[in-house]
Design a protein around this motif. Structure first.
Motif, PDB file in Angstrom:
ATOM      1  N   HIS A 242     -61.683  -1.822  -3.525  1.00 46.50           N
ATOM      2  CA  HIS A 242     -61.159  -3.172  -3.264  1.00 46.50           C
ATOM      3  C   HIS A 242     -61.455  -3.643  -1.838  1.00 46.50           C
ATOM      4  O   HIS A 242     -60.671  -4.389  -1.252  1.00 46.50           O
ATOM      5  CB  HIS A 242     -59.654  -3.229  -3.540  1.00 46.50           C
ATOM      6  N   SER A 243     -62.588  -3.211  -1.285  1.00 49.01           N
ATOM      7  CA  SER A 243     -62.912  -3.575   0.097  1.00 49.01           C
ATOM      8  C   SER A 243     -64.288  -4.218   0.202  1.00 49.01           C
ATOM      9  O   SER A 243     -65.111  -4.139  -0.719  1.00 49.01           O
ATOM     10  CB  SER A 243     -62.873  -2.319   0.985  1.00 49.01           C
ATOM     11  N   ASP A 244     -64.521  -4.841   1.340  1.00 54.00           N
ATOM     12  CA  ASP A 244     -65.839  -5.366   1.687  1.00 54.00           C
ATOM     13  C   ASP A 244     -66.779  -4.171   1.877  1.00 54.00           C
ATOM     14  O   ASP A 244     -66.516  -3.291   2.701  1.00 54.00           O
ATOM     15  CB  ASP A 244     -65.716  -6.171   2.978  1.00 54.00           C
ATOM     16  N   LEU A 245     -67.873  -4.129   1.136  1.00 56.34           N
ATOM     17  CA  LEU A 245     -68.760  -2.966   1.169  1.00 56.34           C
ATOM     18  C   LEU A 245     -70.018  -3.196   2.003  1.00 56.34           C
ATOM     19  O   LEU A 245     -71.005  -2.471   1.849  1.00 56.34           O
ATOM     20  CB  LEU A 245     -69.152  -2.563  -0.264  1.00 56.34           C
ATOM     21  N   ALA A 246     -69.998  -4.184   2.907  1.00 55.42           N
ATOM     22  CA  ALA A 246     -71.198  -4.462   3.710  1.00 55.42           C
ATOM     23  C   ALA A 246     -71.583  -3.264   4.565  1.00 55.42           C
ATOM     24  O   ALA A 246     -72.750  -2.862   4.601  1.00 55.42           O
ATOM     25  CB  ALA A 246     -70.974  -5.695   4.582  1.00 55.42           C
ATOM     26  N   SER A 247     -70.613  -2.668   5.269  1.00 60.09           N
ATOM     27  CA  SER A 247     -70.918  -1.522   6.134  1.00 60.09           C
ATOM     28  C   SER A 247     -71.400  -0.339   5.308  1.00 60.09           C
ATOM     29  O   SER A 247     -72.363   0.342   5.680  1.00 60.09           O
ATOM     30  CB  SER A 247     -69.681  -1.118   6.943  1.00 60.09           C
TER      31      SER A 247
END
Length: 819
Positions: free
Chosen positions: A353-358
């Motif tokens: 449920h997180s931003d996976l850009a990194s």
């Protein structure tokens, strides 16, 4: 350490790490897994090389390192050291390094063989952060492909044992039972209309008055901590109230976890930062709200929403365990036991449920074409990875083949978030790297209660920033990696908003017309500022930090005012141009214009000559798409046709029906509506389109021929008359007919190739509903007798036979039948 439960399994643990390459340790809170176990590994020289222990939180990493160094009679940085962001204490003599999560990922990426490192320990793995999951996936591949001698240890008080053993099938499993001291549990669930802060403060006051020892209270967030702290101002003088949360300085955090002064006691008000790896001296009382705040990334808006949720069972166990660390304790839970039993066993993994850009950037650097190439407890969701790739492309960190650009490689080298990397990369061409380094450092150490980032820049230049030293050190580190010294005198504030726009192009914000403090972002999402803020009057902003609330708009917490002319000078690629023809509702006519846009924001327009017929059609389609299909002329016949087609698609799914829901019809206007727009040059003209004909053409041949056989519009009843069948998507088909006209019909009629039975709404001679049935045969044999008795009295002139299934259907009275 004399009574630590971990001692009971220490021989098994040491044997396991010597003989196996993987080990899983489950040990209750206070067992000594984070302290005694790594200390014994060090003292027993279990491995020749260095041991790296991963801790989720900086506070825990520093304190564990200090505690272990004290046990060895050394200072931190000798045999035991630590590395956290902005603070490193290691030396050539360091054999055990305690690191936070981003640090371990950097170590792996810079040296995939982990040269000189013989063991990696994942502590408190139950927290399931993205960094821990990623580092474990990388380490498993290193172990399999490069270093079969590398040892991996995964440990926690509350592991998802089944899933972890499945991921590490060859691992030795060791469990340390029991807690150091017993804990008494009490349940005090909040009543209706009770405020958490009021109940929490009352419980704390009561326990302090009746029990000995210090108290640790778990609250969902900083605001709740401050409200409870205000309510506890009247506690006795010997009670010291200390907040404990991530945004505090290290010194403030240390003040909360240090033993209370002689003759005094503590009340520590903490977020879930105090759940694991910390022993707060003297704590024997815990009050648990059972709540925490979890950041969840919204793929649609690209914004994170902070949600207050109930904790998992494992977190409740961890929190209660704080009370039994040094003596028998008590845990008061502000929820019921049944509420606890309804919760999940363990928290949802952050990776879901997180931003996976990194993460996506890391995977590209690692050489993984797809996330599924690695071993995970939870594979990163494909749609989240796809969105992350789109952002990385927009930031020029990744190309269309999902490979890192030079800027992407710089991001890995610098060890910063993708957006910060894009900013630092852009600063090179703008010749303002010092300014970019400072902005990156400021965004890692954001000042509280500061909305305008330029205020923080100004305070730093004056030497008055609340974290001056930390920010300066971080900026120096970044500039060193960029190959230059940090020169504070070269900071130029005019470049700050442009640099931010390079990092957050999707969050460039335009003021809504005549709506003070309300903005639209370049990604189309809404964002608001409190009206009292100076920036609320700005025409354009770059939004750095915002949080999605319960409304459609997000609240802006950090931003900077943006000059579009300066942005176009340094970031011209953010501006696009397109010719648009659309229906202007205010003017009541088609308008053609050339638009300059940033994302979805129209920043300037230029009128064009009157558009061609083709562009007029396109403009009207845009109007319908914007307003929805309800603006079309839906006659009763066309609405009935749409409902009938939707039912057919559900009931006969083996045929190739087009999608017919409202959103699908909007998305495909060019295929079903545009062919029928010849000669339509205005919104009023849209009303002339025969939507029934358009829909029937849309489903195509042979479906538009067979639909009338499969789902007829009417049904011929035994009297010979045709009655309309009512279709409504999601419901059964209905036929309303006078009961007498169904005499002689043995059973309920069926349609849709026999898959659907008509629901019969049987009416009286006066067309009033008498009975609704799906089984006509059963009705004739059963409930009809009661209806017959009533109808004979109410309608004596009409025929009501004893055997309706065999009687001739009729619309006539007895006299008409006999004449």
């Amino acid at each position: 350490m004399s009574q630590l439960p971990i001692k009971g399994v220490m021989p098994e643990l040491l044997s396991g790490v010597r003989s196996a390459s993987q080990l899983i340790l489950k040990a209750a809170p206070g067992a000594g897994k984070s302290t005694y176990f790594p200390l014994k590994l060090l003292q027993e020289n279990v491995v020749a090389g260095k041991i790296i222990m991963l801790e989720p939180r900086r506070l825990a990493a520093r304190n564990i390192a200090r505690y272990l160094a004290q046990q060895l009679g050394e200072s931190v940085g000798q045999q035991v050291g630590y590395r956290v962001r902005g603070d490193t204490k290691v030396s050539a003599a360091t054999k055990l390094e305690i690191v936070t999560e981003g640090i371990l990922t950097r170590m792996i990426q810079s040296d995939p063989e982990l040269s000189g490192i013989d063991m990696v320990i994942f502590d408190e793995f139950h927290e399931r952060s993205i960094h821990a999951d990623t580092a474990l996936a990388f380490c498993l591949e290193i172990q399999e492909a490069l270093r079969d001698d590398l040892k991996l240890v995964v440990m926690s008080a509350t592991l998802d044992q089944h899933a972890l053993c499945k991921l590490l099938p060859d691992a030795r499993y060791v469990e340390s039972q029991g807690r150091s001291y017993p804990v008494e549990y009490r349940y005090h669930p909040l009543k209706a209309n009770e405020r958490l802060e009021d109940v929490m403060s009352r419980q704390i006051s009561s326990l302090i008055a009746s029990e000995s020892g210090s108290l640790l209270a778990f609250l969902p967030g900083v605001a709740a901590i401050k409200r409870v702290q205000e309510r506890l101002e009247n506690l006795p003088q010997d009670i010291h109230v200390c907040p404990l949360y991530g945004q505090l300085t290290f010194e403030q955090q240390q003040a909360a976890i240090q033993p209370a002064a002689k003759g005094q006691r503590k009340v520590v008000l903490a977020t879930n930062i105090a759940e694991t790896s910390l022993t707060i001296e003297g704590i024997r009382l815990v009050v648990d709200s059972g709540l925490e705040r979890v950041a969840k990334f919204d793929l649609k808006s690209g914004v994170t929403r902070l949600e207050q949720v109930r904790t998992a069972k494992s977190s409740a166990e961890q929190r209660a365990g704080r009370a039994g660390r040094t003596e028998p304790g008590m845990c008061v839970r502000l929820f019921s036991e049944s509420q606890l039993n309804q919760q999940a066993d363990v928290p949802t993994a952050e990776i879901l449920h997180s931003d996976l850009a990194s993460l996506t950037l890391e995977l590209a650097q690692w050489g993984a074409q797809e996330a599924s190439d690695l071993k995970w407890l939870d594979v990163p969701p494909a749609n989240a990875v796809d969105q992350a790739r789109e952002l990385l492309k927009a930031l020029n960190l990744m190309n269309s083949k999902h490979q890192l650009t030079e800027s992407g490689k710089l991001a890995i080298e610098l060890g910063v978030e993708p957006r910060m990397a894009a900013m630092l990369s852009r600063s090179k061409s703008m010749k303002c790297t010092n300014t970019a380094a400072l902005v990156a450092a400021l965004l890692e150490e954001v000042e509280r209660n500061t909305v305008d980032l330029l205020h923080s820049v100004h305070r730093f230049k004056q030497g008055k920033h609340s974290k001056q030293k930390v920010v300066s050190q971080r900026a120096q580190q970044l500039m060193k990696k960029l190959g230059h010294p940090f020169a504070a005198q070269d900071i130029d504030e005019q470049y700050v908003p442009v640099l931010l726009a390079a990092a957050f192009p999707d969050r460039i914000a335009q003021a809504r017309n005549k709506q003070h403090g309300r903005f639209v972002l370049a990604n189309g999402h809404g964002a608001d500022l409190q009206e009292a803020e100076r920036l609320a009057a700005s025409e354009y902003l770059v939004v750095v930090d915002l949080m999605r609330g319960r409304s459609d708009s997000s609240m802006i917490f950090l931003a900077a005012e943006l000059d579009l002319a300066l942005l176009e000078q340094y970031c011209p690629e953010l501006f696009t141009e397109q010719e648009v023809v659309d229906w202007d509702e205010n003017k009541g006519r088609l308008v053609a214009e050339r638009q300059q846009k940033i994302g979805r924001l129209v920043v300037s327009t230029q009128l064009l000559p009157e558009p061609s017929g083709e562009k007029m059609t396109k403009a009207l389609l845009n109007f319908v798409h914007r307003k929805g299909i309800s603006v079309l002329n839906w006659t009763p016949k066309s609405r009935e046709t749409l409902e009938r087609l939707r039912c057919a698609a559900d009931w006969l799914p083996e045929h190739e029906w087009p999608r017919l829901d409202d959103s699908a019809l909007l998305d495909d206007l060019t295929n079903w509506l545009e062919p029928y727009m010849t000669g339509v040059h205005s919104v009023k003209g849209l009303g002339k389109i025969d939507l029934t004909e358009a829909l029937m053409a849309y489903i195509g041949w042979p479906l538009n021929q067979e639909i009338d056989q499969w789902l007829p519009t009417h049904y011929q009843v035994p009297t010979g008359s045709k009655k309309a069948i009512r279709y409504q998507h999601g419901k059964e088909p209905v036929l309303s007919v006078r009961m007498q006209e169904m005499f002689g019909e043995q059973c309920s009629p069926a349609i849709a190739q026999g898959r659907k039975t008509l629901v019969l709404e049987l009416l009286s001679p006066a067309q009033r509903p008498l009975q609704v049935t799906r089984d006509l045969a059963s009705f004739w044999q059963g409930a009809y007798k009661e209806v017959q008795k009533e109808m004979k009295g109410r309608y004596p002139k009409h025929v009501w036979p004893d055997d309706p299934a065999s009687h001739v259907a009729t619309t006539k009275t007895k006299r008409q039948l006999n004449s």
